[in-house]
Motif scaffolding. Structure first.
Motif, PDB file in Angstrom:
ATOM      1  N   PHE A  36       0.849  -1.193   0.000  1.00 18.94           N
ATOM      2  CA  PHE A  36       0.000   0.000   0.000  1.00 18.94           C
ATOM      3  C   PHE A  36       0.885   1.244   0.000  1.00 18.94           C
ATOM      4  O   PHE A  36       2.103   1.167   0.177  1.00 18.94           O
ATOM      5  CB  PHE A  36      -0.949   0.008   1.204  1.00 18.94           C
ATOM      6  CG  PHE A  36      -0.283   0.261   2.533  1.00 18.94           C
ATOM      7  CD1 PHE A  36      -0.266   1.535   3.076  1.00 18.94           C
ATOM      8  CD2 PHE A  36       0.313  -0.771   3.238  1.00 18.94           C
ATOM      9  CE1 PHE A  36       0.340   1.777   4.299  1.00 18.94           C
ATOM     10  CE2 PHE A  36       0.918  -0.542   4.463  1.00 18.94           C
ATOM     11  CZ  PHE A  36       0.933   0.743   4.998  1.00 18.94           C
ATOM     12  N   SER A  37       0.274   2.371  -0.221  1.00 18.15           N
ATOM     13  CA  SER A  37       0.984   3.649  -0.240  1.00 18.15           C
ATOM     14  C   SER A  37       0.389   4.571   0.817  1.00 18.15           C
ATOM     15  O   SER A  37      -0.792   4.478   1.161  1.00 18.15           O
ATOM     16  CB  SER A  37       0.866   4.321  -1.618  1.00 18.15           C
ATOM     17  OG  SER A  37       1.468   3.530  -2.624  1.00 18.15           O
ATOM     18  N   THR A  38       1.217   5.451   1.305  1.00 21.77           N
ATOM     19  CA  THR A  38       0.742   6.530   2.165  1.00 21.77           C
ATOM     20  C   THR A  38       1.212   7.841   1.553  1.00 21.77           C
ATOM     21  O   THR A  38       2.367   7.960   1.133  1.00 21.77           O
ATOM     22  CB  THR A  38       1.251   6.380   3.605  1.00 21.77           C
ATOM     23  OG1 THR A  38       0.787   7.491   4.388  1.00 21.77           O
ATOM     24  CG2 THR A  38       2.763   6.336   3.664  1.00 21.77           C
ATOM     25  N   ILE A  98      -6.302  19.890   1.643  1.00 18.39           N
ATOM     26  CA  ILE A  98      -5.356  18.858   2.062  1.00 18.39           C
ATOM     27  C   ILE A  98      -6.031  17.494   1.924  1.00 18.39           C
ATOM     28  O   ILE A  98      -7.176  17.311   2.329  1.00 18.39           O
ATOM     29  CB  ILE A  98      -4.906  19.055   3.517  1.00 18.39           C
ATOM     30  CG1 ILE A  98      -4.446  20.494   3.748  1.00 18.39           C
ATOM     31  CG2 ILE A  98      -3.816  18.058   3.870  1.00 18.39           C
ATOM     32  CD1 ILE A  98      -3.278  20.912   2.912  1.00 18.39           C
ATOM     33  N   ARG A  99      -5.291  16.562   1.358  1.00 22.88           N
ATOM     34  CA  ARG A  99      -5.786  15.189   1.226  1.00 22.88           C
ATOM     35  C   ARG A  99      -4.704  14.245   1.737  1.00 22.88           C
ATOM     36  O   ARG A  99      -3.553  14.317   1.294  1.00 22.88           O
ATOM     37  CB  ARG A  99      -6.108  14.879  -0.242  1.00 22.88           C
ATOM     38  CG  ARG A  99      -6.523  13.440  -0.518  1.00 22.88           C
ATOM     39  CD  ARG A  99      -7.801  13.056   0.158  1.00 22.88           C
ATOM     40  NE  ARG A  99      -8.281  11.741  -0.304  1.00 22.88           N
ATOM     41  CZ  ARG A  99      -9.198  11.030   0.336  1.00 22.88           C
ATOM     42  NH1 ARG A  99      -9.737  11.516   1.463  1.00 22.88           N
ATOM     43  NH2 ARG A  99      -9.608   9.866  -0.127  1.00 22.88           N
ATOM     44  N   LYS A 100      -5.055  13.373   2.671  1.00 26.10           N
ATOM     45  CA  LYS A 100      -4.119  12.399   3.218  1.00 26.10           C
ATOM     46  C   LYS A 100      -4.704  11.006   3.068  1.00 26.10           C
ATOM     47  O   LYS A 100      -5.880  10.795   3.352  1.00 26.10           O
ATOM     48  CB  LYS A 100      -3.821  12.695   4.688  1.00 26.10           C
ATOM     49  CG  LYS A 100      -3.141  14.036   4.925  1.00 26.10           C
ATOM     50  CD  LYS A 100      -2.695  14.173   6.365  1.00 26.10           C
ATOM     51  CE  LYS A 100      -1.899  15.450   6.573  1.00 26.10           C
ATOM     52  NZ  LYS A 100      -1.319  15.523   7.935  1.00 26.10           N
ATOM     53  N   VAL A 101      -3.865  10.076   2.644  1.00 23.98           N
ATOM     54  CA  VAL A 101      -4.304   8.697   2.439  1.00 23.98           C
ATOM     55  C   VAL A 101      -3.269   7.762   3.041  1.00 23.98           C
ATOM     56  O   VAL A 101      -2.072   7.877   2.751  1.00 23.98           O
ATOM     57  CB  VAL A 101      -4.484   8.378   0.942  1.00 23.98           C
ATOM     58  CG1 VAL A 101      -4.913   6.931   0.757  1.00 23.98           C
ATOM     59  CG2 VAL A 101      -5.498   9.325   0.312  1.00 23.98           C
ATOM     60  N   ILE A 102      -3.696   6.842   3.888  1.00 21.45           N
ATOM     61  CA  ILE A 102      -2.825   5.804   4.432  1.00 21.45           C
ATOM     62  C   ILE A 102      -3.416   4.462   4.015  1.00 21.45           C
ATOM     63  O   ILE A 102      -4.175   3.821   4.746  1.00 21.45           O
ATOM     64  CB  ILE A 102      -2.699   5.904   5.959  1.00 21.45           C
ATOM     65  CG1 ILE A 102      -2.235   7.299   6.370  1.00 21.45           C
ATOM     66  CG2 ILE A 102      -1.718   4.857   6.481  1.00 21.45           C
ATOM     67  CD1 ILE A 102      -2.113   7.508   7.857  1.00 21.45           C
ATOM     68  N   ALA A 158      -8.026  11.395   5.044  1.00 22.05           N
ATOM     69  CA  ALA A 158      -8.455  12.656   5.645  1.00 22.05           C
ATOM     70  C   ALA A 158      -8.583  13.730   4.586  1.00 22.05           C
ATOM     71  O   ALA A 158      -7.907  13.707   3.551  1.00 22.05           O
ATOM     72  CB  ALA A 158      -7.468  13.091   6.724  1.00 22.05           C
ATOM     73  N   TRP A 159      -9.456  14.709   4.883  1.00 26.35           N
ATOM     74  CA  TRP A 159      -9.600  15.928   4.097  1.00 26.35           C
ATOM     75  C   TRP A 159      -9.344  17.109   5.020  1.00 26.35           C
ATOM     76  O   TRP A 159      -9.725  17.087   6.194  1.00 26.35           O
ATOM     77  CB  TRP A 159     -10.990  16.052   3.488  1.00 26.35           C
ATOM     78  CG  TRP A 159     -11.271  15.103   2.364  1.00 26.35           C
ATOM     79  CD1 TRP A 159     -11.903  13.901   2.433  1.00 26.35           C
ATOM     80  CD2 TRP A 159     -10.909  15.282   0.990  1.00 26.35           C
ATOM     81  NE1 TRP A 159     -11.966  13.309   1.201  1.00 26.35           N
ATOM     82  CE2 TRP A 159     -11.372  14.132   0.284  1.00 26.35           C
ATOM     83  CE3 TRP A 159     -10.242  16.283   0.286  1.00 26.35           C
ATOM     84  CZ2 TRP A 159     -11.182  13.986  -1.083  1.00 26.35           C
ATOM     85  CZ3 TRP A 159     -10.058  16.130  -1.080  1.00 26.35           C
ATOM     86  CH2 TRP A 159     -10.524  15.000  -1.755  1.00 26.35           C
ATOM     87  N   GLY A 160      -8.696  18.140   4.484  1.00 25.27           N
ATOM     88  CA  GLY A 160      -8.453  19.344   5.264  1.00 25.27           C
ATOM     89  C   GLY A 160      -8.602  20.587   4.407  1.00 25.27           C
ATOM     90  O   GLY A 160      -8.475  20.525   3.173  1.00 25.27           O
ATOM     91  N   PHE A 161      -8.868  21.708   5.058  1.00 23.66           N
ATOM     92  CA  PHE A 161      -9.067  22.977   4.355  1.00 23.66           C
ATOM     93  C   PHE A 161      -8.388  24.087   5.145  1.00 23.66           C
ATOM     94  O   PHE A 161      -8.414  24.085   6.382  1.00 23.66           O
ATOM     95  CB  PHE A 161     -10.554  23.285   4.183  1.00 23.66           C
ATOM     96  CG  PHE A 161     -11.326  22.197   3.492  1.00 23.66           C
ATOM     97  CD1 PHE A 161     -11.418  22.171   2.114  1.00 23.66           C
ATOM     98  CD2 PHE A 161     -11.927  21.182   4.224  1.00 23.66           C
ATOM     99  CE1 PHE A 161     -12.111  21.154   1.475  1.00 23.66           C
ATOM    100  CE2 PHE A 161     -12.631  20.173   3.603  1.00 23.66           C
ATOM    101  CZ  PHE A 161     -12.720  20.153   2.219  1.00 23.66           C
ATOM    102  N   GLY A 162      -7.784  25.046   4.432  1.00 25.16           N
ATOM    103  CA  GLY A 162      -7.127  26.140   5.120  1.00 25.16           C
ATOM    104  C   GLY A 162      -6.814  27.295   4.177  1.00 25.16           C
ATOM    105  O   GLY A 162      -7.008  27.204   2.955  1.00 25.16           O
ATOM    106  N   THR A 202     -11.113   9.844   8.457  1.00 25.07           N
ATOM    107  CA  THR A 202     -12.061   8.740   8.417  1.00 25.07           C
ATOM    108  C   THR A 202     -11.277   7.446   8.580  1.00 25.07           C
ATOM    109  O   THR A 202     -10.352   7.169   7.806  1.00 25.07           O
ATOM    110  CB  THR A 202     -12.832   8.713   7.089  1.00 25.07           C
ATOM    111  OG1 THR A 202     -13.557   9.942   6.946  1.00 25.07           O
ATOM    112  CG2 THR A 202     -13.799   7.543   7.059  1.00 25.07           C
ATOM    113  N   ILE A 203     -11.618   6.667   9.594  1.00 21.07           N
ATOM    114  CA  ILE A 203     -10.913   5.430   9.900  1.00 21.07           C
ATOM    115  C   ILE A 203     -11.699   4.246   9.352  1.00 21.07           C
ATOM    116  O   ILE A 203     -12.909   4.135   9.576  1.00 21.07           O
ATOM    117  CB  ILE A 203     -10.710   5.254  11.421  1.00 21.07           C
ATOM    118  CG1 ILE A 203     -10.081   6.510  12.024  1.00 21.07           C
ATOM    119  CG2 ILE A 203      -9.868   4.027  11.698  1.00 21.07           C
ATOM    120  CD1 ILE A 203      -8.716   6.841  11.492  1.00 21.07           C
TER     121      ILE A 203
END
Length: 355
Positions: free
Chosen positions: A131-133, A160-164, A170-174, A203-204
């Motif tokens: 898998f990738s992170t 912001i987008r994070k994937v594990i 996760a999604w983020g905004f700033g 989101t888990i």
């Protein structure tokens, strides 16, 4: 097999998001972009004036005269992690400009060994998966001249987008805001990152979390919190241009970067920390560039006890011809910082090269 160790690292990240406000959040956005800036130890808040202003100070984007494109690639952790950046910008009119940019910091092909042992206790290598992170940032930048001569403003709206892997995402905004003021050969700038704080909502995957919690008996049993907040940061800089001769020019720059938390930076208190950076750039007919700088001053704990001052010296060169600019930077010369040295390459194109 080194990548298998990253599985443990990133699974640990998942289950330790217990604090809502963290000193170090979205740290991949603090790495930087553009080898030219790295060569000057990132002391470019006041002097940035091209497509890479979408990262360093959006107020500088208004100085572009034509469409521009930029790209950068770097490897970290013995080439295990990759860092990539692309950006494009265009002037809207004489007083404003807009840009788009994307950053990806990731580790690919990590071994997932949580299912290595089957229900009978046998090791089955066919049960290993990859898998990738990755952390992503997408930014829309707008810059505009004000009615005051020499004063420009700019802002970033970023996602912001994070994937594990399949474990969590996760999604983020700033938002970021920047300002620049120029008078004569002097340049002043300030950049406030995550000005409204940046929220990442995780989101888990509960099914995958169960495989983690069962991997080691008695470990990773607590459900992580799903909100991560990035505190604001402030970067302030000043730069000055010098005409050394008809063909040679010099730019010197100083930055002071602030975090609103206690860290191991050179200046540190319970609520505020700061570290300086200084850099220079010598150019020959604005075609050949030589750069240097020192930054990342931090108190580094020693193995025998106590602390010592760490710093990061950088060196860079660049070449520009007919709208094509290639830059190179070598960071952390002499291994004086806890950060690993890196070889950074970047490319910048004026769109006129295609016309």
């Amino acid at each position: 097999m080194k990548k298998s160790y990253f599985l443990l690292t990133f699974l640990f990240v998942i289950v330790t998001y217990g604090q809502s406000v963290r000193k170090y959040s979205n740290e991949f956005l603090n790495i930087g972009v553009d080898a030219a800036a790295f060569g000057m130890a990132n002391a470019v808040t006041a002097s940035t004036e091209d497509v890479n202003s979408v990262y360093w100070n959006p107020a500088g984007l208004v100085h572009i005269e034509d469409n521009q494109f930029a790209a950068m690639h770097a490897n970290y952790f013995a080439n295990i992690a990759t860092y990539n950046y692309v950006a494009g910008a265009m002037p809207i009119d004489e007083n404003s400009a807009v840009g788009l940019s994307m950053i990806r910091f990731g580790v690919d092909d990590i071994m997932n060994t949580t299912q290595l042992i089957d229900s009978q206790g046998n090791i089955d290598y066919d049960r290993i998966s990859l898998f990738s992170t990755a952390d992503y940032a997408f930014a829309l930048t707008y810059s505009r001249k004000t009615g005051i001569e020499g004063l420009n403003l700019g802002a970033n709206a970023k996602v912001i987008r994070k994937v594990i892997g399949e474990f969590a995402d996760a999604w983020g905004f700033g938002f970021d805001v920047g300002i620049q003021y120029r008078t004569g050969k002097w340049k002043f700038g300030a950049m406030a990152r995550d000005i409204t704080t940046t929220y990442n909502t995780w989101t888990i995957n509960e099914a995958e979390f169960e495989t983690i919690s069962d991997a080691v008996e008695g470990q990773n049993q607590e459900r992580p919190e799903t909100t991560e907040i990035t505190l604001p940061k402030l970067q302030m800089g000043v730069a000055k241009n010098f005409d050394l001769s008809k063909d040679f020019g010099l730019t010197t720059a100083v930055n002071l970067d602030f975090r609103f938390a206690q860290t191991n930076d050179l200046i540190s208190s319970s609520n505020l920390s700061a570290t300086p950076a200084v850099g220079f750039e010598v150019n020959y007919t604005k075609m050949v560039f030589l750069r240097g700088g020192v930054g990342n001053f931090q108190e580094v704990e020693q193995l025998g006890g106590g602390t010592a001052m760490g710093f990061q010296p950088n060196f860079g060169v660049g070449f520009r011809y007919n709208g094509i600019q290639i830059d190179y930077a070598f960071t952390d010369i002499g291994d004086q910082s806890v950060a690993l040295y890196s070889n950074i390459f970047s490319l910048k194109l004026d769109w006129s090269v295609f016309r």
